[in-house]
Motif scaffolding. Structure first.
Motif, mmCIF file in Angstrom:
data_model
loop_
_atom_site.group_PDB
_atom_site.id
_atom_site.type_symbol
_atom_site.label_atom_id
_atom_site.label_comp_id
_atom_site.label_asym_id
_atom_site.label_seq_id
_atom_site.Cartn_x
_atom_site.Cartn_y
_atom_site.Cartn_z
ATOM 1 N N THR A 15 5.927 29.512 -18.222
ATOM 2 C CA THR A 15 4.751 28.763 -17.809
ATOM 3 C C THR A 15 3.504 29.631 -17.822
ATOM 4 O O THR A 15 2.404 29.112 -17.947
ATOM 5 N N SER A 16 3.653 30.943 -17.745
ATOM 6 C CA SER A 16 2.473 31.801 -17.793
ATOM 7 C C SER A 16 1.811 31.759 -19.163
ATOM 8 O O SER A 16 0.663 32.128 -19.307
ATOM 9 N N ARG A 17 2.532 31.288 -20.176
ATOM 10 C CA ARG A 17 1.957 31.173 -21.509
ATOM 11 C C ARG A 17 1.452 29.769 -21.774
ATOM 12 O O ARG A 17 1.135 29.418 -22.901
ATOM 13 N N ALA A 94 11.632 43.039 -16.449
ATOM 14 C CA ALA A 94 10.906 41.821 -16.830
ATOM 15 C C ALA A 94 11.799 40.893 -17.641
ATOM 16 O O ALA A 94 11.692 39.668 -17.534
ATOM 17 N N PHE A 95 12.690 41.476 -18.436
ATOM 18 C CA PHE A 95 13.669 40.674 -19.184
ATOM 19 C C PHE A 95 14.516 39.862 -18.212
ATOM 20 O O PHE A 95 14.699 38.662 -18.399
ATOM 21 N N GLY A 96 14.979 40.503 -17.151
ATOM 22 C CA GLY A 96 15.763 39.794 -16.138
ATOM 23 C C GLY A 96 14.962 38.727 -15.423
ATOM 24 O O GLY A 96 15.439 37.622 -15.188
ATOM 25 N N TYR A 97 13.700 39.037 -15.098
ATOM 26 C CA TYR A 97 12.850 38.055 -14.429
ATOM 27 C C TYR A 97 12.591 36.851 -15.333
ATOM 28 O O TYR A 97 12.527 35.719 -14.864
ATOM 29 N N SER A 98 12.445 37.109 -16.619
ATOM 30 C CA SER A 98 12.188 35.993 -17.527
ATOM 31 C C SER A 98 13.382 35.051 -17.581
ATOM 32 O O SER A 98 13.226 33.854 -17.758
ATOM 33 N N ASP A 104 14.548 28.362 -13.754
ATOM 34 C CA ASP A 104 13.637 27.552 -12.947
ATOM 35 C C ASP A 104 12.913 26.528 -13.816
ATOM 36 O O ASP A 104 12.809 25.356 -13.457
ATOM 37 N N TYR A 105 12.428 26.973 -14.980
ATOM 38 C CA TYR A 105 11.711 26.076 -15.885
ATOM 39 C C TYR A 105 12.628 24.945 -16.343
ATOM 40 O O TYR A 105 12.233 23.772 -16.340
ATOM 41 N N ALA A 106 13.858 25.266 -16.748
ATOM 42 C CA ALA A 106 14.798 24.242 -17.224
ATOM 43 C C ALA A 106 15.069 23.222 -16.124
ATOM 44 O O ALA A 106 15.114 22.016 -16.381
#
Length: 123
Positions: A15-17, A94-98, A104-106
């Motif tokens: 969502t940040s993009r 950051a890979f793990g956070y993504s 969450d997005y799904a």
């Protein structure tokens, strides 16, 4: 003829993009740069079919019980390389956070699409 989807490489973008889990599945009907989609979705039978397909995707494929194992299988394929990459743009953390963000997005996208494609209540 067959409608072929294209340019969906950022379908589940963070969502940040700019991707929003609340993006209207019929947004193309309001976009003047997409006249074919607008005309196709103006046909009631095609609109119902399209929304049925969107609902099927939300029901089956955005369910983390289905999507999660696929994601984790692909993580297993690339995680060592991501960790070893010395030229990556983002840290391994950051890979793990993504990945958490993807889950969450799904979930949020699934909830939104199921509500957006629900059959209208009968009077």
């Amino acid at each position: 003829f067959h409608v072929l989807p294209y340019d969906v490489n950022a379908t589940l973008a963070a969502t940040s993009r700019g991707a929003s889990p609340e993006l209207d599945p019929l947004h193309a009907t309001y976009d003047p740069s997409k006249p074919l989609a607008a005309r196709l979705l103006a046909v009631p039978a095609l609109r119902r079919r399209y929304l049925g397909n969107v609902r099927d995707i939300a029901t089956r494929w955005l369910d983390w019980n289905t999507l999660g194992p696929i994601v984790h299988k692909h993580i297993a394929l690339v995680e060592d390389d991501v960790r070893a990459d010395t030229r990556k743009l983002y840290s391994h953390e950051a890979f793990g956070y993504s990945l958490d963000g993807l889950r969450d997005y799904a979930s949020r996208r699934r909830t939104f699409l199921l509500a957006a494609t629900a059959e209208p209540s009968l009077p």
